[in-house]
Design an enzyme around this catalytic site. Structure first.
Site, PDB file in Angstrom:
ATOM      1  N   CYS A  41     117.978  91.444 -11.135  1.00 12.54           N
ATOM      2  CA  CYS A  41     118.533  91.837 -10.616  1.00 12.54           C
ATOM      3  C   CYS A  41     117.938  93.286 -10.577  1.00 12.54           C
ATOM      4  O   CYS A  41     117.463  94.195 -10.409  1.00 12.54           O
ATOM      5  CB  CYS A  41     119.899  91.924 -11.929  1.00 12.54           C
ATOM      6  SG  CYS A  41     121.562  92.462 -11.666  1.00 12.54           S
ATOM      7  N   CYS A  84     120.407  96.516 -10.962  1.00  9.04           N
ATOM      8  CA  CYS A  84     121.232  97.054 -11.338  1.00  9.04           C
ATOM      9  C   CYS A  84     120.553  98.712 -12.440  1.00  9.04           C
ATOM     10  O   CYS A  84     120.873  99.812 -12.120  1.00  9.04           O
ATOM     11  CB  CYS A  84     122.003  97.358 -12.451  1.00  9.04           C
ATOM     12  SG  CYS A  84     121.764  95.962 -13.712  1.00  9.04           S
ATOM     13  N   CYS A 143     124.647  95.858  -9.037  1.00 12.67           N
ATOM     14  CA  CYS A 143     123.618  94.769  -9.209  1.00 12.67           C
ATOM     15  C   CYS A 143     123.201  94.629  -7.250  1.00 12.67           C
ATOM     16  O   CYS A 143     122.665  93.272  -6.905  1.00 12.67           O
ATOM     17  CB  CYS A 143     124.326  93.978  -9.346  1.00 12.67           C
ATOM     18  SG  CYS A 143     124.624  94.158 -10.773  1.00 12.67           S
ATOM     19  N   LYS A 192     128.934  84.630 -15.608  1.00 12.90           N
ATOM     20  CA  LYS A 192     129.077  86.343 -16.064  1.00 12.90           C
ATOM     21  C   LYS A 192     130.879  85.976 -15.380  1.00 12.90           C
ATOM     22  O   LYS A 192     130.594  86.944 -14.647  1.00 12.90           O
ATOM     23  CB  LYS A 192     127.328  86.674 -15.071  1.00 12.90           C
ATOM     24  CG  LYS A 192     127.585  88.365 -15.758  1.00 12.90           C
ATOM     25  CD  LYS A 192     125.638  88.340 -15.542  1.00 12.90           C
ATOM     26  CE  LYS A 192     126.080  89.694 -15.418  1.00 12.90           C
ATOM     27  NZ  LYS A 192     124.865  91.074 -14.926  1.00 12.90           N
ATOM     28  N   ARG A 196     124.155  99.181 -21.575  1.00 10.01           N
ATOM     29  CA  ARG A 196     123.697  99.544 -19.929  1.00 10.01           C
ATOM     30  C   ARG A 196     123.367 100.752 -20.561  1.00 10.01           C
ATOM     31  O   ARG A 196     122.503 102.017 -19.787  1.00 10.01           O
ATOM     32  CB  ARG A 196     125.311  99.673 -19.890  1.00 10.01           C
ATOM     33  CG  ARG A 196     125.622  98.134 -19.477  1.00 10.01           C
ATOM     34  CD  ARG A 196     127.139  98.430 -18.049  1.00 10.01           C
ATOM     35  NE  ARG A 196     127.627  97.411 -17.936  1.00 10.01           N
ATOM     36  CZ  ARG A 196     129.029  96.639 -17.119  1.00 10.01           C
ATOM     37  NH1 ARG A 196     129.524  97.706 -18.064  1.00 10.01           N
ATOM     38  NH2 ARG A 196     129.142  96.000 -16.501  1.00 10.01           N
ATOM     39  N   ARG A 207     131.730  96.738 -12.074  1.00  6.55           N
ATOM     40  CA  ARG A 207     131.961  95.604 -11.478  1.00  6.55           C
ATOM     41  C   ARG A 207     132.980  94.621 -11.250  1.00  6.55           C
ATOM     42  O   ARG A 207     131.462  93.157 -10.967  1.00  6.55           O
ATOM     43  CB  ARG A 207     130.288  95.477 -11.734  1.00  6.55           C
ATOM     44  CG  ARG A 207     129.632  96.229 -12.225  1.00  6.55           C
ATOM     45  CD  ARG A 207     128.535  96.005 -12.949  1.00  6.55           C
ATOM     46  NE  ARG A 207     126.912  95.934 -12.679  1.00  6.55           N
ATOM     47  CZ  ARG A 207     126.017  96.682 -13.198  1.00  6.55           C
ATOM     48  NH1 ARG A 207     126.971  96.544 -14.380  1.00  6.55           N
ATOM     49  NH2 ARG A 207     125.389  97.974 -13.608  1.00  6.55           N
ATOM     50  N   GLU A 216     131.531  78.462 -10.147  1.00  7.42           N
ATOM     51  CA  GLU A 216     130.524  79.113  -9.680  1.00  7.42           C
ATOM     52  C   GLU A 216     129.045  78.130 -10.791  1.00  7.42           C
ATOM     53  O   GLU A 216     127.925  78.255 -10.030  1.00  7.42           O
ATOM     54  CB  GLU A 216     130.875  80.195 -11.125  1.00  7.42           C
ATOM     55  CG  GLU A 216     131.572  81.364 -10.523  1.00  7.42           C
ATOM     56  CD  GLU A 216     130.879  82.057  -9.044  1.00  7.42           C
ATOM     57  OE1 GLU A 216     129.903  82.289  -9.050  1.00  7.42           O
ATOM     58  OE2 GLU A 216     131.050  83.134  -8.815  1.00  7.42           O
ATOM     59  N   LYS A 258     127.885  84.075 -19.962  1.00  9.18           N
ATOM     60  CA  LYS A 258     127.425  85.304 -20.086  1.00  9.18           C
ATOM     61  C   LYS A 258     128.872  86.830 -20.131  1.00  9.18           C
ATOM     62  O   LYS A 258     129.632  86.324 -19.163  1.00  9.18           O
ATOM     63  CB  LYS A 258     126.272  86.149 -19.548  1.00  9.18           C
ATOM     64  CG  LYS A 258     126.006  87.667 -20.531  1.00  9.18           C
ATOM     65  CD  LYS A 258     125.119  88.439 -19.494  1.00  9.18           C
ATOM     66  CE  LYS A 258     125.260  89.562 -19.803  1.00  9.18           C
ATOM     67  NZ  LYS A 258     123.850  90.318 -19.052  1.00  9.18           N
ATOM     68  N   SER A 269     125.233  92.801 -26.227  1.00  8.41           N
ATOM     69  CA  SER A 269     124.614  94.013 -26.737  1.00  8.41           C
ATOM     70  C   SER A 269     125.715  93.716 -27.677  1.00  8.41           C
ATOM     71  O   SER A 269     125.485  94.755 -29.113  1.00  8.41           O
ATOM     72  CB  SER A 269     124.194  94.649 -26.189  1.00  8.41           C
ATOM     73  OG  SER A 269     125.676  95.084 -25.077  1.00  8.41           O
TER      74      SER A 269
END
Length: 343
Positions: free
Chosen positions: A117, A119, A127, A216, A226, A238, A254, A269, A295
């Protein structure tokens, strides 16, 4: 005499484990590893107790710590020494992930997956490559948050999709050249799996698998990551390229697109708020399914444990067991080492 069903007969010690429907093993887990080119010592991540950024010199030692618990695979994330508008350090041959991968694969037997990615590498924290007026449109939206204002923003999406594909493909090839065992594109750019698969094949890495972040969501559970990866957007959010948390059917679209483009593994995710989606993907596709226990899911259990409200070890095991039960074959989780050492 009428017979009564008594499921409790099979819950007694001795037989309970024999009839258990779902098992969790260290080999099911992937441990995230953060390598930071801006530091010369380990730096604790305050919002993720027990985790830290490590300097390049400590990358091998960090992975050896993971392997000692029985976890066989790691996902490498990088914090570069410099950022720019396009995130050019993401595909640099001497970039932080590339150099870390070279050292890890040379000195350990870990299976190394890399996050693909931009980001963490862009000044703006998005991203991909921004549209020329992205910041101005977001500022306009802040001053006019009405549906009409949002419609005006949507006419010029934050990230230029097709220009971003080229950079993601270059990044994936650079990871392959460094020795990565698998690449995992997470930018949610349309066509990213196909672009990366084609670039890898053209570069002679036809056997290198792609783990697609197929589904995602634009989630509130990413906050601590982050901080860990220094990848928060400097403006806006995003939602124009990550999925709407309200959408379940779209996840099948997707995932099917990534299957068509050559994905080898499909990831969902976050994991816990989307167990229905994990189950859907498992039911609809024959590929291995991964889930990212993110996280925020990790941090909230630790926060509750610190308050004395629950036992973090028991809650973590139950959480990961639920992800496995929903259909995940692989779980990317910050609990990997703690859980594996007890499994």
């Amino acid at each position: 005499m009428e017979q009564t069903r008594r499921p409790r007969r099979l819950r007694r010690d001795g037989v309970r484990g024999l009839v258990s429907e779902t098992s969790l093993d260290a080999s099911d887990l992937i441990a995230p590893v953060f390598v930071d080119a801006t530091t010369e010592e380990r730096v604790a991540i305050e919002s993720m107790p027990g985790h830290e950024r490590v300097p390049l010199s400590e990358a091998v030692a960090r992975v050896e710590e993971v392997r000692a618990t029985g976890v066989e695979a790691v996902m490498v994330f990088g914090i570069p020494e410099a950022k720019d508008e396009r995130g050019s350090r993401a595909w640099a041959s001497d970039g932080v992930v590339q150099e870390a991968v070279r050292r890890i694969t040379a000195e350990t037997d870990a299976y190394v997956i890399t996050d693909v990615c931009l980001c963490e590498y862009t000044e703006h924290g998005h991203c991909g490559v921004l549209t020329s007026d992205a910041r101005e449109r977001w500022e306009a939206l802040d001053s006019d948050p009405s549906p009409e204002g949002d419609a005006g923003l949507s006419e010029g999406l934050t990230v230029q999709n097709d220009e971003t594909l080229e950079l993601l493909a270059r990044t994936a090839v650079s990871h392959a050249e460094a020795g990565a065992d698998m690449v995992a594109p997470s930018a949610m750019a349309d066509g990213q799996v196909g672009a990366i698969r084609g670039a890898l094949d053209d570069a002679g890495y036809g056997d290198l698998p792609v783990m697609a972040y197929a589904v995602k969501y634009e989630s509130a559970f990413y906050g601590p990551f982050r901080d860990a990866a220094d990848g928060a957007p400097s403006f806006g959010d995003r939602r124009h390229y990550q999925m709407d948390p309200a959408n379940r059917r779209e996840a099948m679209t997707e995932a099917s697109l990534d299957v068509e483009e050559g994905a080898d593994v499909l990831m969902v995710k976050p994991a816990l708020p989307y167990l229905d989606v994990v189950a859907d993907v498992r039911r609809e596709f024959d590929l291995p399914v991964a889930a990212y226990n993110v996280s925020g899911e990790y941090a909230m259990l630790h926060a509750a444990d610190e308050k004395g409200w629950l036992d973090v070890e028991a809650a973590a095991h139950e959480s990961l067991l639920s992800i496995k039960r929903a259909g995940a074959d692989l779980i990317l989780t910050y609990f990997a080492e703690d859980l594996a050492s007890r499994l």
